[in-house]
Enzyme design. Sequence first.
Site, PDB file in Angstrom:
ATOM      1  N   GLU A 204     -13.746 -37.789 -30.684  1.00 45.59           N
ATOM      2  CA  GLU A 204     -13.774 -38.836 -29.667  1.00 45.59           C
ATOM      3  C   GLU A 204     -13.468 -38.194 -28.317  1.00 45.59           C
ATOM      4  O   GLU A 204     -12.397 -37.626 -28.138  1.00 45.59           O
ATOM      5  CB  GLU A 204     -12.727 -39.912 -29.962  1.00 45.59           C
ATOM      6  CG  GLU A 204     -12.907 -40.618 -31.296  1.00 45.59           C
ATOM      7  CD  GLU A 204     -11.767 -41.596 -31.576  1.00 45.59           C
ATOM      8  OE1 GLU A 204     -11.261 -42.201 -30.616  1.00 45.59           O
ATOM      9  OE2 GLU A 204     -11.387 -41.738 -32.740  1.00 45.59           O
TER      10      GLU A 204
ATOM     11  N   ASP B  68     -11.146 -43.746 -43.559  1.00 43.59           N
ATOM     12  CA  ASP B  68     -10.645 -43.300 -42.265  1.00 43.59           C
ATOM     13  C   ASP B  68      -9.974 -41.930 -42.374  1.00 43.59           C
ATOM     14  O   ASP B  68      -9.647 -41.467 -43.473  1.00 43.59           O
ATOM     15  CB  ASP B  68      -9.642 -44.342 -41.758  1.00 43.59           C
ATOM     16  CG  ASP B  68      -9.493 -44.341 -40.250  1.00 43.59           C
ATOM     17  OD1 ASP B  68      -9.960 -43.392 -39.595  1.00 43.59           O
ATOM     18  OD2 ASP B  68      -8.891 -45.299 -39.729  1.00 43.59           O
TER      19      ASP B  68
ATOM     20  N   GLU C 291     -17.827 -43.372 -37.088  1.00 45.66           N
ATOM     21  CA  GLU C 291     -17.146 -43.430 -35.799  1.00 45.66           C
ATOM     22  C   GLU C 291     -17.680 -42.266 -34.962  1.00 45.66           C
ATOM     23  O   GLU C 291     -18.801 -42.310 -34.505  1.00 45.66           O
ATOM     24  CB  GLU C 291     -15.629 -43.386 -35.955  1.00 45.66           C
ATOM     25  CG  GLU C 291     -14.932 -43.843 -34.691  1.00 45.66           C
ATOM     26  CD  GLU C 291     -13.430 -43.912 -34.814  1.00 45.66           C
ATOM     27  OE1 GLU C 291     -12.810 -44.503 -33.920  1.00 45.66           O
ATOM     28  OE2 GLU C 291     -12.860 -43.363 -35.777  1.00 45.66           O
TER      29      GLU C 291
ATOM     30  N   GLU D 255     -11.164 -49.234 -29.685  1.00 44.45           N
ATOM     31  CA  GLU D 255      -9.770 -49.077 -30.094  1.00 44.45           C
ATOM     32  C   GLU D 255      -8.954 -48.354 -29.025  1.00 44.45           C
ATOM     33  O   GLU D 255      -7.745 -48.574 -28.888  1.00 44.45           O
ATOM     34  CB  GLU D 255      -9.673 -48.332 -31.421  1.00 44.45           C
ATOM     35  CG  GLU D 255     -10.108 -46.880 -31.365  1.00 44.45           C
ATOM     36  CD  GLU D 255      -9.970 -46.171 -32.716  1.00 44.45           C
ATOM     37  OE1 GLU D 255     -10.189 -46.840 -33.735  1.00 44.45           O
ATOM     38  OE2 GLU D 255      -9.648 -44.980 -32.726  1.00 44.45           O
TER      39      GLU D 255
END
Length: 663
Positions: free
Chosen positions: A176, A413, A462, A468
């Site tokens: 990310e 996850d 993701e 988030e």
Amino acid sequence: MKNISKFSFAMLAMLSCQQLIAQQKSYTVTSPDNKVKVTLIAGKQINWSLSYNGNEVIQPSVAAIRLDGGEIIGNNVKVLSNKTLTVNSKFEAYNYKKKIVTENYRQLTLNCKGGYDFIVRTYNDGIAYRFVLNKTKPVKVMAEDANFKFADDYKVFIPYAHDPRLKGDYYQTSFEALYNEVPLSKVIADSLAFLPMLVDLGNGAKAAVLEAGLEDYPGMYVVKNKDEQHALKADFAKYPAKEELRRLNTLVTERTDYIATVKGNAALPWRAVIVAPDDKTLLNNDMVQKLAGPSRIKDVAWIKPGKVAWDWWNDWNISHVDFKAGINTATYKHYVDFASENKLEYVILDEGWSNSVDMTKLNSAVDLKEIISYAQQKNVGIILWATWHGVMANMNGIFKKYADMGAKGFKIDFFDRDDQKVTSSVYKIAETAAKYHLLVDLHGMYKPDGIQRVYPNVFNFEGVKGLENSKWALNDDVPRYDVSIPFIRMLAGPMDYTPGAMRNANKASYRPINSNPMSQGTRSHQLAMYVIFEAPIQMLADNPTAYRREQESTNFISKVPTVFDETVPLLGKVGEYVAIARRNDDTWYVGAMTNWDARDLEIDLSFLSKGTYEAEIFKDGVNADRDATDYVRELVKVSAREKIKVHLSSGGGWAARIYPAKQ
């Protein structure tokens, strides 16, 4: 004697050079439309270069594989035979942005001494190459040399992999990151970046670097090649030697000296470069789908995409109810009721319903059997959250146990790596989940690699800095990122961005709040995400209380499908604005978003068929620049002959559902 010796040495050097040139073989592979050209030089090394529309994009770049024992695949190449192939076909896509994908390319295969093939494909929208081993027994891959030597100091949109919150292993990352927008010469040395990444070639043209087919092989990072100008090269995580469980993450504490052990007949991943004449064209690219193999699931009828009521982002913060909200049976029944009322297909039970290490140990406050049974009565499926470590501890047992109980899938996850152990496990997870008719949502995860075509029960990934982050990030320029990822990250496939915030803020009023999180940008910006962002299983991140308070917005969200029959890119400039139209049956859905700059766009409706249509439109309100929740809903008649003028507020958006008017 001295002069004769010099002459002899010069002659020998010249003869050696001529012999080397004679051994080299040159090949050219052009795309079906002849705009994309790859030139291969097979000799001392394999070098490939790429030109587009007659302009050099990538200069000769080395491709090689180093095996244990010192053997280098791609050095001192002796081509035994070569074969060309032209393909022009179509295949049906599952859970995708379009129903039919056209596959049109030319392929060259070099069969080389030493037990390997080198394959190059040229499409009208890019190129791809891979090595295929023809060995008799498994081998260890010590390293791979993949290079991208660009022809000039182009601007690159590059996402760095380092997460300052994670210590220790260099390759442990959340995948990310916002895009660092710099010339290639300014890429930070020794800093890993993950894929996809985008390069601005000038005059509107773009190139994107990505990969496909990571089964049983580590993912590719890129780093600055300090030995070449304007060049990037591959880096790979070594295979883990020791791991340690730390709460939810499995961290690598020691790595081996090799990146993978592969079968003797392994087809290694595709290295790909997409080219496009403009930004807009990137919005409808199918490269990863085309490079992936066909589905390994014969019966896909049980695989149902849809939308999901989700608990974690909104911190289970429902109100105006007669029970204590939290991770308990009553709260989850409330989420089921909300999903049923709004015709949402699923509810996710995120972290807390079970022990995250031993998933057979349930939270005593959660009666899972009762929740699943209640949901079944209301035609809502239950998806369960899990950690990668928890699943890998007893995959068959866990999947069977909860599938037998009636669960429809798992959100898995905290992968946070893409070394060979993890990439191999993802394919095993997909295969085992399919055996029990379970859907898979991969969170805390690297970008898609094509497994979504191979196993259509794998819906989301993701590998994106999603909503988030608004719970804690203060300085992120989110609207700019929102209008960058459709051109870059989405090239790889669907994103678990998790949109749907009902508390919307402008730049001045935004602040991170964990239990009542807000979004950057307007309400219509959030609604447009449901059209623009690809996700076969799309979240509603906010809580039922907020959605019921904003039922008009909720009604629109609930009507937007998550997979489509056709996609038409309308407008776009990476980092600035984007507009896309998508069709499902006879209804079109259109979304547009901007960065923090307010702007006016013109939406051309010529994608519509003949006839009169009605459009339900959500647009920024006149005061959206002050109150980002301000929007206007209107119903208008439209046709294919019209162009709609759209004003987007700062951080704004525009969304429409266009359907045939009743006669």
